[in-house]
Design a protein around this motif. Structure first.
Motif, PDB file in Angstrom:
ATOM      1  N   ILE A 168      68.375  69.896 109.007  1.00  0.00           N
ATOM      2  CA  ILE A 168      68.364  68.750 108.205  1.00  0.00           C
ATOM      3  C   ILE A 168      69.312  67.638 108.802  1.00  0.00           C
ATOM      4  CG2 ILE A 168      69.216  67.857 105.824  1.00  0.00           C
ATOM      5  CD1 ILE A 168      68.390  70.554 104.709  1.00  0.00           C
ATOM      6  N   GLY A 169      70.318  68.016 109.191  1.00  0.00           N
ATOM      7  CA  GLY A 169      71.489  66.963 109.836  1.00  0.00           C
ATOM      8  C   GLY A 169      70.724  66.355 111.115  1.00  0.00           C
ATOM      9  N   ASN A 173      69.269  62.318 110.256  1.00  0.00           N
ATOM     10  CA  ASN A 173      70.255  61.557 110.872  1.00  0.00           C
ATOM     11  C   ASN A 173      69.419  60.575 111.947  1.00  0.00           C
ATOM     12  OD1 ASN A 173      73.070  60.288 111.756  1.00  0.00           O
ATOM     13  ND2 ASN A 173      72.125  61.521 113.765  1.00  0.00           N
ATOM     14  N   GLN A 174      68.558  61.410 112.701  1.00  0.00           N
ATOM     15  CA  GLN A 174      67.952  60.491 113.520  1.00  0.00           C
ATOM     16  C   GLN A 174      66.847  59.338 113.090  1.00  0.00           C
ATOM     17  OE1 GLN A 174      66.864  62.201 117.314  1.00  0.00           O
ATOM     18  NE2 GLN A 174      65.034  61.129 117.450  1.00  0.00           N
ATOM     19  N   ALA A 267      67.884  64.642 117.188  1.00  0.00           N
ATOM     20  CA  ALA A 267      66.612  65.776 116.409  1.00  0.00           C
ATOM     21  C   ALA A 267      66.575  66.615 117.380  1.00  0.00           C
ATOM     22  CB  ALA A 267      65.332  64.956 116.372  1.00  0.00           C
ATOM     23  N   GLN A 268      66.674  66.722 118.746  1.00  0.00           N
ATOM     24  CA  GLN A 268      66.768  67.919 119.606  1.00  0.00           C
ATOM     25  C   GLN A 268      67.753  68.850 119.438  1.00  0.00           C
ATOM     26  OE1 GLN A 268      66.492  65.716 123.268  1.00  0.00           O
ATOM     27  NE2 GLN A 268      64.321  66.160 123.707  1.00  0.00           N
ATOM     28  N   ILE A 269      69.013  68.165 119.182  1.00  0.00           N
ATOM     29  CA  ILE A 269      70.276  69.331 118.922  1.00  0.00           C
ATOM     30  C   ILE A 269      69.822  70.049 117.365  1.00  0.00           C
ATOM     31  CG2 ILE A 269      72.509  69.062 117.906  1.00  0.00           C
ATOM     32  CD1 ILE A 269      72.901  66.570 119.762  1.00  0.00           C
ATOM     33  N   GLY A 270      69.391  69.340 116.484  1.00  0.00           N
ATOM     34  CA  GLY A 270      68.884  69.929 115.566  1.00  0.00           C
ATOM     35  C   GLY A 270      67.891  71.060 115.577  1.00  0.00           C
TER      36      GLY A 270
END
Length: 434
Positions: A168-169, A173-174, A267-270
């Motif tokens: 979600i973060g 966020n992105q 988004a990739q980190i998520g």
């Protein structure tokens, strides 16, 4: 309404509540625990945009990620748990969930570092009340041998919340910014609090324990004296502080590590952090509860031996995760580390309940959780942030990589303490049941 009052007289060590009702409540409390960690974890994946907007250092972000949360979490947790050993725990959990969810929403409205810190403190206040009362409820529904499995299922909420927080973060966020991510994380808790309030009743204390187990509330001094003369409780408490450092330090700083060292987008980190830390952590937690519940039936020492083995293996695997330059190897090591570190959660939660008498379980849980959270979340993110700032001049973006290696050391030390505690566990379980 699901009525958890005993239907008939129960023999020792057998809950009178039907399996369907017991697992319904367990599932609901697990979902609430997931929201607990969703609302903690989402801050971690938002460290980079918050740091940029408010022009903060890694040390300050470590304070906000850890100390700002645990300041009141630690102050209020013990007295609230003491109350939970005496009054309706269902009401405490429902009210706490609604409050911390509202405070998470307010994080998205923060206009300054001060208002963000105050909202984080509010999240800590709410969450300090929820988990000890929830674990006490679970311990009333499952007997000594069932508790590692039941609390292993409950502990899945840790990594389910991490998984959801990262996803979600990262994605919200992105596309919509970090403020909207906090708001999206806070809203579901209010509805789930209403579901708990409307569908669950307070169970009878001690229903799943031997008839000889003490259920009369004892004075605070006598309760603390009993718990801190339980050798297993004390050693496990210290060991759990060390392994919790590993959990919280990695939860806070893996997203910046992925951004700075491996250059991933939000988004990739998520996606990567959520999948390989969250999902594999859930798998490890579930496996820990199920395996320990089975292998410890003939020897209670396996309740600690198995977590010790897995926590010990996590240290060198995490070192590989940090030091490798190959992205695929890093991801695989992160997944395996998350599995190994998650394995011990259910069994350790169960130990805290099993070596305490029924009349003091919420307090025992609170002592373990609050002490470990204060050290793990209060010290872990801050220590890594300070080390990272100290190494930045020499190593640049790689400073966070070397700062995180401290988390591999603490899980190894924690495993050694679990081995030590296993020597006393059988005598301490017998004493708690007397």
């Amino acid at each position: 309404m699901v009525d958890l009052a005993p239907q008939a007289a129960a023999p020792p060590q057998v809950s009178a509540v039907s399996p369907v009702r017991r697992y319904y409540v367990l599932g609901l409390l697990t979902a609430i625990y997931a929201l607990n960690f969703l609302d903690r974890t989402i801050f971690n994946v938002l460290i980079e945009p918050i740091k940029k907007e408010f022009a903060l250092s890694d040390t300050m972000m470590g304070l906000l990620a850890g100390f700002g949360f645990v300041l009141f979490y630690s102050t209020l947790g013990i007295p609230i748990a003491r109350v939970a050993d005496r009054i309706n725990r269902r009401n405490i959990v429902a009210a706490a969930l609604a409050f911390w969810s509202a405070m998470t929403f307010c994080c998205g409205l923060a206009s300054s570092v001060t208002s963000l810190a105050l909202a984080r403190i509010g999240v800590g206040i709410g969450e300090s009340a929820g988990t000890p009362a929830s674990q006490s409820l679970v311990a009333n529904l499952f007997n000594k041998n069932e508790r590692p499995r039941a609390l292993g299922i409950y502990a899945i909420g840790t990594y389910l919340g991490v998984f959801l927080g990262y996803f979600i973060g990262g994605w919200v966020n992105q596309h919509y910014g970090w403020r909207m991510a906090f708001m999206a994380a806070g809203l579901p808790g209010v509805g789930l609090a209403a579901v708990l309030w409307l569908t669950v009743s307070e169970p009878k204390r001690g229903a799943a324990d031997p008839a000889t187990a003490a259920i009369k509330p004892e004075p605070l001094g006598a309760t603390l004296s009993f718990l801190f003369t339980q050798k297993t409780f004390v050693i496990v408490l210290i060991g759990f502080c060390l392994t919790t450092y590993t959990n919280y330090a990695t939860s806070a700083w893996i997203p910046p590590f992925l951004a700075r060292v491996h250059h991933l987008t939000s988004a990739q980190i998520g996606t990567y952090a959520g999948t390989f830390k969250g999902l594999f952590g859930m798998a490890g937690t579930l496996a820990g509860g199920l395996i320990v519940a089975r292998i410890s039936r003939s020897d209670d020492r396996w309740k600690l031996w198995a977590p010790a083995i897995m926590s010990g293996l996590a240290g060198p695997v995490f070192a590989v995760c940090m030091l490798t330059s190959d992205f695929s190897t890093m991801v695989a090591a992160l997944a395996l580390t998350s599995f190994l570190v998650g394995f011990h959660l259910g069994p350790i939660f169960a130990i805290a309940q099993t070596v305490a008498r029924p009349s003091m379980r919420a307090l025992a849980s609170a002592i373990v959780l609050l002490t470990a959270t204060c050290f793990g979340q209060g010290v872990g993110p801050l220590a890594v942030g300070m080390i990272s700032d100290g190494l930045k001049a020499s190593y640049g973006a790689d400073a966070v990589r070397y700062a995180l290696l401290s988390a591999g050391v603490t899980t190894t030390l924690g495993s050694l303490l679990f081995v030590w505690a296993a020597h006393a566990i059988r005598a301490d379980i017998a004493r708690a049941a007397s």
